[in-house]
Design a protein around this motif. Structure first.
Motif, PDB file in Angstrom:
ATOM      1  N   GLN A 185       0.706  -1.116  -0.122  1.00 58.46           N
ATOM      2  CA  GLN A 185       0.044   0.033  -0.088  1.00 58.46           C
ATOM      3  C   GLN A 185       0.873   1.355  -0.290  1.00 58.46           C
ATOM      4  N   PHE A 186       1.989   1.269   0.291  1.00 57.21           N
ATOM      5  CA  PHE A 186       2.920   2.412   0.414  1.00 57.21           C
ATOM      6  C   PHE A 186       4.114   2.423  -0.680  1.00 57.21           C
ATOM      7  N   GLU A 187       4.503   3.645  -1.040  1.00 57.81           N
ATOM      8  CA  GLU A 187       5.772   3.624  -1.863  1.00 57.81           C
ATOM      9  C   GLU A 187       7.012   3.600  -1.288  1.00 57.81           C
ATOM     10  N   ASN A 188       7.233   4.266   0.008  1.00 58.55           N
ATOM     11  CA  ASN A 188       8.286   4.384   0.349  1.00 58.55           C
ATOM     12  C   ASN A 188       8.417   4.135   2.067  1.00 58.55           C
ATOM     13  N   LYS A 219      11.239  11.352   2.622  1.00 56.37           N
ATOM     14  CA  LYS A 219       9.842  11.202   1.911  1.00 56.37           C
ATOM     15  C   LYS A 219       9.307   9.769   2.260  1.00 56.37           C
ATOM     16  N   PHE A 220       9.458   9.419   3.525  1.00 57.60           N
ATOM     17  CA  PHE A 220       9.045   7.869   3.887  1.00 57.60           C
ATOM     18  C   PHE A 220       7.451   8.242   4.022  1.00 57.60           C
ATOM     19  N   ASP A 221       6.834   7.412   3.467  1.00 54.69           N
ATOM     20  CA  ASP A 221       5.279   7.452   3.728  1.00 54.69           C
ATOM     21  C   ASP A 221       4.431   6.684   4.674  1.00 54.69           C
ATOM     22  N   HIS A 277       1.797  10.839   6.610  1.00 60.28           N
ATOM     23  CA  HIS A 277       2.032   9.271   6.664  1.00 60.28           C
ATOM     24  C   HIS A 277       1.505   8.463   7.572  1.00 60.28           C
ATOM     25  N   PHE A 278       1.819   7.342   7.659  1.00 58.44           N
ATOM     26  CA  PHE A 278       1.193   6.302   8.509  1.00 58.44           C
ATOM     27  C   PHE A 278       2.309   5.928   9.638  1.00 58.44           C
TER      28      PHE A 278
END
Lengths: 419, 301
Positions: B26-29, B127-129, B180-181
């Protein structure tokens, strides 16, 4: 006490009205099963003293957030843990008052069992009915009705019998497989962990004994293999150059090496050549294991697809009938598109029609409203932009459940059970 | 496997692997917050299983307060090397030097709160999501209400009153730009579960968890490892003791317990008889009854 490797897990939820003594009951379970540590006990002793109470208020153990401590009520779902030599328990403690139906639905969604508290002085009230209805809607397999505060009715057997009779009359209309009744006093500890000395007329088990003996593993559906694909593992390393593992958690059923399987929605078939469990290769795997599966053929399978056996497949449709619980302060908008998240798949959808809204006090269907507000439950017709691969919720909680997500805010606004 | 009995440890393992795979999908990074403590070591172990035979697809992020046990850092470097993952270190000292946080003064000063600033900064800069952490709901009252997927606004703040409901095992990781999560794959594990699983899987841990002799500072009910970061007080007693650590945080706040446990089995025996929860000797939680909740709202992990 080196146990710990052979015990099973039971998840249960608790429901009751604001003053039914639910937090006290959980506190009592933790306290009498010796699951409370000294520093926790010290903290609540201090608080009880500060509030001028004569004995320790066990409910303080579970009332988590600051605002709740101020209001003295639970306002969200809190998870609690305790274990006995026989089982590990996860309690989803959800609040009882009317505006928080959504929290109870949340807590109930992962539970194998529900405790419903009835105040012995008040008997079966509207909230008891509402909670029981939700337990039945969410298909909780086992319901234990605790008639609490027996100490305040002089441990009277007739009062208890009357309450369980009126509960039985009402519950016969619900879809609950298995329910039990226990007369207790959470405050004094009668029949919670230890057998009551005040109710010689009651020959049944204590609450803890019931919780330790509810069958858990029988609840899994072993017949229908369903495997929603979460992601594809492709290491592309020298040792695993052509490796393609379809990773996911088995929703139901059993899969074995050499089984003929079909990928949906494409309908392409293949054969299982390897199953990787958490500890290496296995010949068979069953729900709820997380595994990755290698197939004989290189099929185009990605996240959101589902693998099942060739001769036992789920339904596929872009039209769904479902019961949904509205969970957002902004009411349902019949002209808006929502994201529908179902297993590992996402599509967009429109709610075409609200067939009826449940009146949760009378447990009656109200037709003609064509809307749903926060904490309301209703039956709807949904049209999706892509095919949904599903089973009915009664048959399979994983492939039968979904959530709706609002387009702009991305908030989870509803939870649904497919009929 | 003819009986289809699934033990509680099997079920917890399976659930955590599911959550880790959802995070990847579900996340990019996403990054994995790695402290060198047993809970983050457990998460790393589960992540290895979740993506086998691929490498763990997450960057490891360590928030270095500058007050670490040397044993923790050595262990971290060895594990990162073994797993062949990328490690990023966010330095609290640097945040202090740049004037982004003001260091606490006073006798029990720690860099615990300052960590949140460095953590949020590292998340933003890289840019951690999603940031995966090893927090458990049984640790502390405010954590009992955490979701597996916990939404943070663009200031990195947690709003316990407005959490997204989390039903079945459908996790909603959709977010606006800049948000972010925090992901907590071992939410449902208790301290006892963690130890039993570590024993079952023979997971290697830093030596600090096992009994050893070291110089300690005894301050009221706390036993702290003596180090240059501890400001001596008049009533402190400094001496050698046989101790071990039940949790591993900073030198300034992690209390030791007197213990002779040198094997995992002995630790488990000790934990199952323990009379205090493991955070009971963390000075950071004892400041007030609501202290964890306050820190979490600010972005603490």
């Amino acid at each position: 006490m080196t146990r710990g490797n052979k015990i099973e897990l039971l998840r249960f939820t608790t429901a009751g009205s604001v003053d039914d003594g639910k937090s006290t009951l959980i506190g009592r379970l933790l306290y009498d099963s010796k699951s409370i540590f000294e520093d926790q006990l010290k903290a609540i002793e201090k608080t009880s003293e500060r509030r001028g109470l004569k004995s320790i208020d066990l409910s303080l153990l579970t009332d988590g957030l600051k605002d709740e401590r101020e209001q003295g009520i639970t306002i969200d779902v809190a998870y609690r843990y305790f274990s006995t030599p026989k089982r590990k328990f996860i309690i989803a403690d959800s609040p009882g008052h009317i505006q928080y139906t959504r929290n109870m639905v949340t807590g109930a969604s992962t539970a194998n069992a529900a405790l419903i508290l009835v105040d012995a002085r008040k008997g079966v009230v509207e909230q008891t009915k509402r909670h029981s209805y939700l337990a039945s809607l969410l298909q909780i397999q086992h319901v234990i009705v605790c008639v609490n505060k027996m100490d305040l009715v002089e441990f009277n057997e007739d009062i208890y019998e009357e309450i369980i009779q009126s509960y039985r009359d009402f519950a016969s209309k619900l879809d609950i497989k298995d329910f039990d009744f226990i007369p207790i006093s959470a405050l004094l500890g009668d029949n919670v962990v230890d057998k009551s000395k005040n109710m010689g007329w009651y020959n049944g088990p204590t609450l803890l004994y019931s919780l330790e003996n509810i069958p858990v593993s029988n609840d899994f559906n072993k017949l229908d293999f369903r495997f929603p694909v979460q992601t594809v593992i492709r290491p592309k390393s020298a040792d695993f150059h052509d490796f393609r593992g379809y990773a996911g958690r088995i929703s139901s059923g059993i899969v074995r090496k050499n089984d003929e399987v079909v990928a949906l929605p494409s309908g392409l078939t293949s054969k299982v050549i390897a199953i990787h469990g958490p500890n290496g290769l296995v010949d068979e795997a069953f729900a709820p294991m997380s595994v990755s599966i290698e197939l004989e053929d290189d099929l185009d399978i990605s996240r959101g697809n589902l693998i099942s056996k060739v001769n036992n497949t789920p339904n596929i449709s872009q039209e769904l009938d479902a019961m949904i619980c509205w969970m957002d302060s902004k009411p349902l908008n019949l002209t808006a598109k929502y994201f529908i998240r179902h297993t590992t798949h996402e599509a967009k959808c429109l709610i075409k029609e609200v067939v009826y809204v449940m009146d949760l006090n009378e447990l009656k269907r109200v037709e003609g409203l064509n809307n749903l507000k926060m904490n309301e439950i209703g039956r709807v017709k949904i049209k999706t932009t892509q095919p949904i691969i599903y089973d009915s919720y009664r048959k399979n909680k994983t492939t039968g459940s979904f959530i709706l997500v609002e387009e702009g805010s991305f908030n989870t606004v509803a939870s649904g059970m497919i009929i | 496997m003819s009986s289809y009995i699934f033990t509680h440890l099997d079920e917890l393992e399976s659930e955590s692997i599911f959550v880790l795979r959802e995070t990847f999908a579900q996340f990019e990074n996403p990054c994995l917050l790695f402290s060198g403590g047993k809970d983050s070591i457990l998460v790393a172990h589960l992540a290895k299983k979740a993506f086998y035979p691929s490498k763990i697809p997450f960057t490891f992020l360590h928030i270095d307060t500058g007050h670490n046990f040397i044993e923790t850092i050595d262990f971290r470097d060895k594990l990162v090397n073994e797993l062949a993952v990328n490690l990023l270190v966010g330095s609290v000292q640097q945040s202090i030097d740049e004037g982004k946080v003001i260091e606490e003064k006073g006798q029990n000063a720690s860099r615990n709160r300052a960590q949140s600033v460095t953590l949020l900064e590292s998340i933003e800069k890289n840019k951690f999501d999603a940031a995966i952490g090893g927090a458990r709901r049984d640790e502390e009252k405010a954590r009992a209400k955490e979701r597996f997927f916990s939404h943070r606004d663009d200031f990195g703040q947690w709003n316990p009153k407005n959490q997204r409901p989390e039903l079945w095992n459908i996790f909603n990781g959709k977010k606006q730009l800049g948000e972010h999560f925090r992901i907590f794959p071992i939410s449902n594990w208790t301290e006892m579960d963690v130890w039993n699983y570590i024993l079952r899987e023979k997971i290697e841990l830093p030596s600090l968890y096992f009994s050893h002799e070291r110089e300690v500072v005894i301050r009221e009910d706390m036993i702290l490892a003596n180090s240059e970061f501890i400001k001596p007080l008049t009533n402190d007693v400094v001496k050698n003791e046989i101790v071990r650590f039940r949790t591993i945080g900073d030198l300034t706040i992690t209390g030791a317990v007197r213990s002779t446990a040198i094997t995992l089995q002995e630790i488990i025996n000790e934990v199952s008889m323990a009379r205090e929860t493991e955070r009971g000797n963390r000075a950071d939680d004892q400041r007030s009854e609501a202290s964890m909740e306050e820190r979490k709202k600010e972005g603490y992990f």
